[in-house]
Design an enzyme around this catalytic site. Structure first.
Site, PDB file in Angstrom:
ATOM      1  N   THR A  12       0.852  -1.183   0.000  1.00  0.00           N
ATOM      2  CA  THR A  12       0.000   0.000   0.000  1.00  0.00           C
ATOM      3  C   THR A  12       0.889   1.234   0.000  1.00  0.00           C
ATOM      4  OG1 THR A  12      -1.921   1.028   1.009  1.00  0.00           O
ATOM      5  CG2 THR A  12      -0.186   0.321   2.506  1.00  0.00           C
ATOM      6  N   LYS A  44      -7.703   3.154   4.460  1.00  0.00           N
ATOM      7  CA  LYS A  44      -6.524   2.916   5.298  1.00  0.00           C
ATOM      8  C   LYS A  44      -6.184   4.110   6.173  1.00  0.00           C
ATOM      9  CE  LYS A  44      -4.960   0.139   1.500  1.00  0.00           C
ATOM     10  NZ  LYS A  44      -4.150   0.194   0.303  1.00  0.00           N
ATOM     11  N   GLY A  56      -2.814   6.668   9.393  1.00  0.00           N
ATOM     12  CA  GLY A  56      -2.931   5.739   8.279  1.00  0.00           C
ATOM     13  C   GLY A  56      -2.048   4.542   8.558  1.00  0.00           C
ATOM     14  N   SER A 135       4.611   0.275   0.210  1.00  0.00           N
ATOM     15  CA  SER A 135       5.431  -0.096  -0.950  1.00  0.00           C
ATOM     16  C   SER A 135       5.718   1.060  -1.885  1.00  0.00           C
ATOM     17  CB  SER A 135       4.758  -1.227  -1.729  1.00  0.00           C
ATOM     18  OG  SER A 135       3.498  -0.804  -2.196  1.00  0.00           O
ATOM     19  N   ALA A 167       1.114   5.644  -7.655  1.00  0.00           N
ATOM     20  CA  ALA A 167       0.231   4.656  -8.284  1.00  0.00           C
ATOM     21  C   ALA A 167       0.666   4.330  -9.707  1.00  0.00           C
ATOM     22  CB  ALA A 167      -1.215   5.158  -8.283  1.00  0.00           C
ATOM     23  N   CYS A 170       4.198   2.058  -8.725  1.00  0.00           N
ATOM     24  CA  CYS A 170       4.168   0.897  -7.823  1.00  0.00           C
ATOM     25  C   CYS A 170       2.975  -0.011  -8.130  1.00  0.00           C
ATOM     26  CB  CYS A 170       4.088   1.378  -6.373  1.00  0.00           C
ATOM     27  SG  CYS A 170       3.960   0.037  -5.176  1.00  0.00           S
TER      28      CYS A 170
END
Length: 182
Positions: A12, A44, A56, A135, A167, A170
């Site tokens: 995430t 999250k 988070g 990540s 985004a 990853c």
């Protein structure tokens, strides 16, 4: 740490930024198990202590929720004093046999402070008011630092743009972005 455990922790991206007395913390929505996407719109982030603090998480969801619950208890016990609550949670995390096995990290922001509580029970206060875990965190962190230094974007806008960049790079981060502000 085994390979599968690393995937749980790293799957995430959560990013928080403080700018001009305001803070924003956001995350993507992708939930993965290993290399399989289970859900695209997982939340999250969570508001704590009368909405004054945003936290988070990255890691195993049940572990993270357990830690968030404990952190919220510490905030109540210490009248919302963020650093004291974080240090006490970290102390418990290191010494309690049950908590020590939890696989998660927390990123926490207020309008004045940003903290990371690591999976080893360390409390880290970044110098630049930016917290990033998961990540895609290094991509989001790099983007946020650049945007903070070279633009007049708000904290919310920096978080949004930085998470979009993460985004794009990853595979464990998607563009279903949720952002909270204080």
């Amino acid at each position: 740490m085994k390979h599968d455990e690393q995937l749980l922790i790293r799957s995430t991206t959560v990013l928080g930024v403080i700018r001009d007395g305001k803070a924003a913390l956001g995350s993507d929505g992708q939930m993965t198990l290993g290399n399989t996407v289970l859900k695209h719109s997982t939340r999250k982030t969570r508001r704590l202590y009368h909405g004054q603090i945003i936290a988070g998480f990255a890691g195993a969801t049940a572990d993270a929720v357990t830690l968030l619950d404990r952190f919220e208890e510490k905030l109540e016990a210490f009248s919302g004093r963020l650093e004291r609550a974080a240090v006490e949670l970290a102390r418990d995390w290191r010494t309690d046999k049950y908590l020590r096995r939890l696989e998660a990290m927390l990123a926490i922001v207020t309008a004045e402070k940003a903290l990371i509580i690591s999976g080893t029970g360390d409390v880290i206060e970044p110098e630049d008011g930016i917290v990033a875990i998961g990540s895609g965190s290094m991509y989001a962190l790099a983007a946020a630092r650049s945007l903070l230094a070279h633009t007049t974007l708000s904290a919310r806008e920096i978080v949004h743009e930085s998470l979009k960049i993460a985004a794009d790079i990853c595979i464990y981060t998607n563009d279903h972005i949720v952002i909270e502000e204080v």
